[in-house]
Design a protein around this motif. Structure first.
Motif, PDB file in Angstrom:
ATOM      1  N   LEU A  88      54.536  49.161  64.409  1.00 43.43           N
ATOM      2  CA  LEU A  88      54.930  50.842  63.192  1.00 43.43           C
ATOM      3  C   LEU A  88      56.523  49.928  62.953  1.00 43.43           C
ATOM      4  N   VAL A  89      56.710  49.261  63.986  1.00 43.50           N
ATOM      5  CA  VAL A  89      58.567  48.864  62.979  1.00 43.50           C
ATOM      6  C   VAL A  89      57.877  47.180  62.410  1.00 43.50           C
ATOM      7  N   VAL A  90      57.343  46.452  62.848  1.00 38.89           N
ATOM      8  CA  VAL A  90      57.225  45.194  62.501  1.00 38.89           C
ATOM      9  C   VAL A  90      56.323  46.252  60.723  1.00 38.89           C
ATOM     10  N   ILE A  91      55.263  47.140  61.227  1.00 42.43           N
ATOM     11  CA  ILE A  91      54.632  47.828  59.815  1.00 42.43           C
ATOM     12  C   ILE A  91      55.711  48.006  59.030  1.00 42.43           C
ATOM     13  N   GLY A  92      56.723  49.075  59.238  1.00 47.28           N
ATOM     14  CA  GLY A  92      57.810  49.466  58.238  1.00 47.28           C
ATOM     15  C   GLY A  92      58.826  48.741  57.953  1.00 47.28           C
ATOM     16  N   ALA A  93      58.584  47.766  58.289  1.00 41.49           N
ATOM     17  CA  ALA A  93      59.851  46.559  58.223  1.00 41.49           C
ATOM     18  C   ALA A  93      58.729  45.794  57.146  1.00 41.49           C
ATOM     19  N   ALA A  94      57.673  45.045  56.929  1.00 35.01           N
ATOM     20  CA  ALA A  94      56.974  44.598  56.493  1.00 35.01           C
ATOM     21  C   ALA A  94      56.413  45.792  54.538  1.00 35.01           C
ATOM     22  N   LEU A  95      56.739  46.998  55.125  1.00 31.01           N
ATOM     23  CA  LEU A  95      57.039  47.843  53.918  1.00 31.01           C
ATOM     24  C   LEU A  95      58.441  47.883  53.234  1.00 31.01           C
ATOM     25  N   LEU A  96      58.793  47.882  53.997  1.00 31.82           N
ATOM     26  CA  LEU A  96      60.578  47.319  53.048  1.00 31.82           C
ATOM     27  C   LEU A  96      60.283  45.634  52.235  1.00 31.82           C
ATOM     28  N   VAL A  97      59.990  45.037  52.960  1.00 31.85           N
ATOM     29  CA  VAL A  97      59.732  44.026  51.595  1.00 31.85           C
ATOM     30  C   VAL A  97      59.018  43.784  51.182  1.00 31.85           C
ATOM     31  N   VAL A  98      57.937  44.940  50.563  1.00 31.83           N
ATOM     32  CA  VAL A  98      57.515  44.884  49.816  1.00 31.83           C
ATOM     33  C   VAL A  98      57.732  45.195  48.784  1.00 31.83           C
ATOM     34  N   SER A  99      59.012  46.940  49.125  1.00 33.64           N
ATOM     35  CA  SER A  99      59.822  47.604  48.375  1.00 33.64           C
ATOM     36  C   SER A  99      61.027  46.464  47.805  1.00 33.64           C
ATOM     37  N   VAL A 100      61.181  45.475  48.821  1.00 33.42           N
ATOM     38  CA  VAL A 100      61.668  45.188  47.982  1.00 33.42           C
ATOM     39  C   VAL A 100      61.480  43.425  46.403  1.00 33.42           C
ATOM     40  N   ILE A 101      59.742  42.750  47.570  1.00 38.60           N
ATOM     41  CA  ILE A 101      59.429  42.403  46.123  1.00 38.60           C
ATOM     42  C   ILE A 101      59.369  42.911  44.860  1.00 38.60           C
ATOM     43  N   MET A 102      57.926  44.746  44.965  1.00 33.09           N
ATOM     44  CA  MET A 102      58.348  45.247  43.891  1.00 33.09           C
ATOM     45  C   MET A 102      59.399  45.266  43.009  1.00 33.09           C
ATOM     46  N   SER A 103      60.983  45.688  44.051  1.00 33.81           N
ATOM     47  CA  SER A 103      62.105  45.746  43.177  1.00 33.81           C
ATOM     48  C   SER A 103      62.788  43.941  42.195  1.00 33.81           C
ATOM     49  N   LEU A 104      62.836  43.353  42.868  1.00 29.85           N
ATOM     50  CA  LEU A 104      62.840  41.820  41.573  1.00 29.85           C
ATOM     51  C   LEU A 104      62.209  41.787  41.340  1.00 29.85           C
ATOM     52  N   LEU A 105      60.600  42.215  41.152  1.00 34.87           N
ATOM     53  CA  LEU A 105      59.842  41.434  40.702  1.00 34.87           C
ATOM     54  C   LEU A 105      59.116  42.971  39.031  1.00 34.87           C
ATOM     55  N   LEU A 106      59.388  44.161  39.042  1.00 33.96           N
ATOM     56  CA  LEU A 106      58.939  44.579  38.117  1.00 33.96           C
ATOM     57  C   LEU A 106      60.106  45.667  38.013  1.00 33.96           C
ATOM     58  N   LEU A 107      60.935  45.972  38.744  1.00 31.77           N
ATOM     59  CA  LEU A 107      62.299  46.672  38.204  1.00 31.77           C
ATOM     60  C   LEU A 107      63.478  46.261  37.720  1.00 31.77           C
ATOM     61  N   VAL A 108      63.840  45.365  38.666  1.00 30.92           N
ATOM     62  CA  VAL A 108      65.161  45.093  38.479  1.00 30.92           C
ATOM     63  C   VAL A 108      65.485  44.321  36.922  1.00 30.92           C
ATOM     64  N   PRO A 109      63.909  43.510  36.494  1.00 26.13           N
ATOM     65  CA  PRO A 109      64.431  43.213  35.165  1.00 26.13           C
ATOM     66  C   PRO A 109      64.168  44.726  33.903  1.00 26.13           C
ATOM     67  N   ILE A 110      63.395  45.488  34.086  1.00 23.05           N
ATOM     68  CA  ILE A 110      63.316  46.199  33.073  1.00 23.05           C
ATOM     69  C   ILE A 110      65.198  46.922  33.914  1.00 23.05           C
ATOM     70  N   ASN A 111      65.709  47.145  34.993  1.00 31.51           N
ATOM     71  CA  ASN A 111      67.230  47.628  34.779  1.00 31.51           C
ATOM     72  C   ASN A 111      67.989  46.874  34.352  1.00 31.51           C
ATOM     73  N   ASN A 112      67.870  45.329  34.867  1.00 26.79           N
ATOM     74  CA  ASN A 112      69.106  44.317  34.013  1.00 26.79           C
ATOM     75  C   ASN A 112      68.960  45.223  32.091  1.00 26.79           C
ATOM     76  N   ARG A 113      67.949  44.869  31.681  1.00 26.09           N
ATOM     77  CA  ARG A 113      68.081  45.407  30.207  1.00 26.09           C
ATOM     78  C   ARG A 113      68.990  46.737  29.795  1.00 26.09           C
ATOM     79  N   GLY A 114      68.167  47.525  30.745  1.00 28.24           N
ATOM     80  CA  GLY A 114      68.614  48.824  30.181  1.00 28.24           C
ATOM     81  C   GLY A 114      69.692  49.078  30.716  1.00 28.24           C
ATOM     82  N   LYS A 115      70.562  48.699  31.578  1.00 32.21           N
ATOM     83  CA  LYS A 115      72.005  48.762  32.105  1.00 32.21           C
ATOM     84  C   LYS A 115      72.965  47.830  30.730  1.00 32.21           C
ATOM     85  N   THR A 116      72.466  47.792  29.892  1.00 34.78           N
ATOM     86  CA  THR A 116      73.600  46.908  28.770  1.00 34.78           C
ATOM     87  C   THR A 116      73.625  47.901  27.545  1.00 34.78           C
ATOM     88  N   TRP A 117      71.952  48.284  27.562  1.00 31.11           N
ATOM     89  CA  TRP A 117      71.573  49.065  26.042  1.00 31.11           C
ATOM     90  C   TRP A 117      73.078  50.675  25.459  1.00 31.11           C
TER      91      TRP A 117
END
Length: 148
Positions: A80-109
């Motif tokens: 279960l710990v490995v599954i939890g860690a894997a889900l955290l990896v998914v959240s990091v990947i999602m952040s880097l690929l989907l959310l951070v690019p939008i955030n990096n633009r929006g924080k300068t507006w």
């Protein structure tokens, strides 16, 4: 020692989930109901503030979970710990690929330089964030379930 690591990891991940949940379901809905300039300025400031903090929190949570998995390798619940860690990896990947690019633009507006589609971009960020919050809640629940 293992118990301390487990509790510390749960607290760190739980607080992160709470912050991200509040952004999704409290802070951004409040900001979205403000006049456009105030809404956009609030989101830009939040993007700068949380954008500086959250990478450390996400990576720290993942590292703590990985250390827990290694330290408890032959104990019940390690899967279960490995599954939890894997889900955290998914959240990091999602952040880097989907959310951070939008955030990096929006924080300068500012009201003077924001693009015409800024609301659509913020709505897209919100949709990705809702899904990420679901992944984080699941990761947290799985980590809690791994406790002896």
């Amino acid at each position: 020692m293992l118990s301390t690591l487990e509790v510390f990891t749960i607290v760190v991940v739980g607080l992160m989930v709470g912050v991200e949940f509040s952004v999704a379901f409290v802070i951004n809905p409040i900001l979205n109901r403000l006049p456009d300039d105030s809404s956009q300025l609030g989101r830009a400031h939040g993007g700068r503030m949380l954008g500086a903090l959250m990478p450390f929190w996400y990576i720290g949570s993942l590292v703590l979970s990985a250390i827990w998995a290694v330290a408890a390798w032959h104990h019940p619940g390690t899967g279960l710990v490995v599954i939890g860690a894997a889900l955290l990896v998914v959240s990091v990947i999602m952040s880097l690929l989907l959310l951070v690019p939008i955030n990096n633009r929006g924080k300068t507006w500012t009201p003077e330089n924001r693009p015409a589609d800024w609301k659509e971009q913020m709505n897209r960020w919100d949709r990705f964030h809702y899904f990420r919050v679901g992944v984080l809640i699941t990761a947290f629940a799985v980590l809690v379930a791994a406790l002896p």
